[in-house]
Design an enzyme around this catalytic site. Sequence first.
Site, PDB file in Angstrom:
ATOM      1  N   ALA A   1       0.807  -1.239   0.000  1.00 15.43           N
ATOM      2  CA  ALA A   1       0.000   0.000   0.000  1.00 15.43           C
ATOM      3  C   ALA A   1       0.836   1.284   0.000  1.00 15.43           C
ATOM      4  O   ALA A   1       0.278   2.372   0.154  1.00 15.43           O
ATOM      5  CB  ALA A   1      -1.004   0.023   1.158  1.00 15.43           C
ATOM      6  N   ALA A   2       2.143   1.169  -0.229  1.00 14.39           N
ATOM      7  CA  ALA A   2       2.960   2.390  -0.321  1.00 14.39           C
ATOM      8  C   ALA A   2       2.509   3.244  -1.513  1.00 14.39           C
ATOM      9  O   ALA A   2       2.444   4.472  -1.425  1.00 14.39           O
ATOM     10  CB  ALA A   2       4.437   2.029  -0.454  1.00 14.39           C
TER      11      ALA A   2
ATOM     12  N   ASP B   1      -0.484   3.362  -2.734  1.00 14.37           N
ATOM     13  CA  ASP B   1      -1.782   3.979  -2.386  1.00 14.37           C
ATOM     14  C   ASP B   1      -1.547   5.232  -1.533  1.00 14.37           C
ATOM     15  O   ASP B   1      -2.187   6.266  -1.743  1.00 14.37           O
ATOM     16  CB  ASP B   1      -2.654   2.984  -1.608  1.00 14.37           C
ATOM     17  CG  ASP B   1      -2.878   1.699  -2.393  1.00 14.37           C
ATOM     18  OD1 ASP B   1      -2.892   1.765  -3.634  1.00 14.37           O
ATOM     19  OD2 ASP B   1      -3.014   0.634  -1.757  1.00 14.37           O
TER      20      ASP B   1
END
Length: 305
Positions: A248-249, A251
């Site tokens: 999720a970096a 995101d």
Amino acid sequence: MKIVVFGSINMDLTAYVPKLPLPGETLLGDSYITVPGGKGNNQAVAAARLGAAVQFVGRVGDDIFGKQVLKIVAAENVDVSPVAVDTEKGTGLAVISVDKNAENAITVISGANWTLGDSDVARAEQCLDGAAALMLQIEVPLEASLHIAEIAHQRNVKVIFDPAPAVSLPDKAYQVIDFITPNETETEVLVGIKPQNESEAKQAAAILHQRGVKNVIIKMGAKGVYYDTGTDQGFVKPYHVKSIDSVAAGDAFNAGLTVALAEGKDIKEAVRWGAAAGAIATTRKGALPAMPHREELLHLIAQQG
Ligand code: RIB
């Protein structure tokens, strides 16, 4: 300032393993967590933590995961009232492995996310009143994403499009996207170049410009970020942090970028916000719990520029 997110919502089952498994291999992992995720949902929570008023449009199943995820996301000050409950498909599920180098491998069972269609676009359209930006990713049907993008574009709401997971896009997509934010793999699928440095990213951006998208931002993880608005080009170096989990970096990056743009920051500062948000996300385990807060982002930018 209001941001609308249209996209996926999952429950993530994440295993921490010494290395990513090979085909046919059985691995003994170290631990696991079960936390909310999904690219749309992660972007919504990150944007809220960074200071935006967020409305999220998506779908969950009529099941325990759907109820758990919505409760947690609502507690993050995200308006989840435009999330529909699908009676036929289950809540999306992501099965994730994260290795000792913070690298990950993800399998997504889309479930209810893949049923997004006209009724969801209609709810999203109502949310666009007073919105500064619409955030999109494509863990939901591309047609639905492009339909709401077209409506937002006509209404002068900025469309920030994360082409993740990687798919090639029809020509019409480039006409309604204001900012496109591929990573290296997604760039390769879109234009046939997997950029490893600023000059390769510049070549890839030129192709995307020719197709009609004005603002191109290419995320190259630990190698930095290239941006090109047609009139302003530049490169933002990565922030130095102790990374343990890169889930999720990307995101978080998109949320940082979008919140900064919605607040009127210039492109370089907005890309810095994206890079700092993405870096912070790698310092914590899981998707939703790792999303950055505004104070820590400002602190990191003040420390490292
Ligand atoms: O971008 C990370 C996300 O991808 C995870 O939260 C997982 O749900 C998958 O959708």
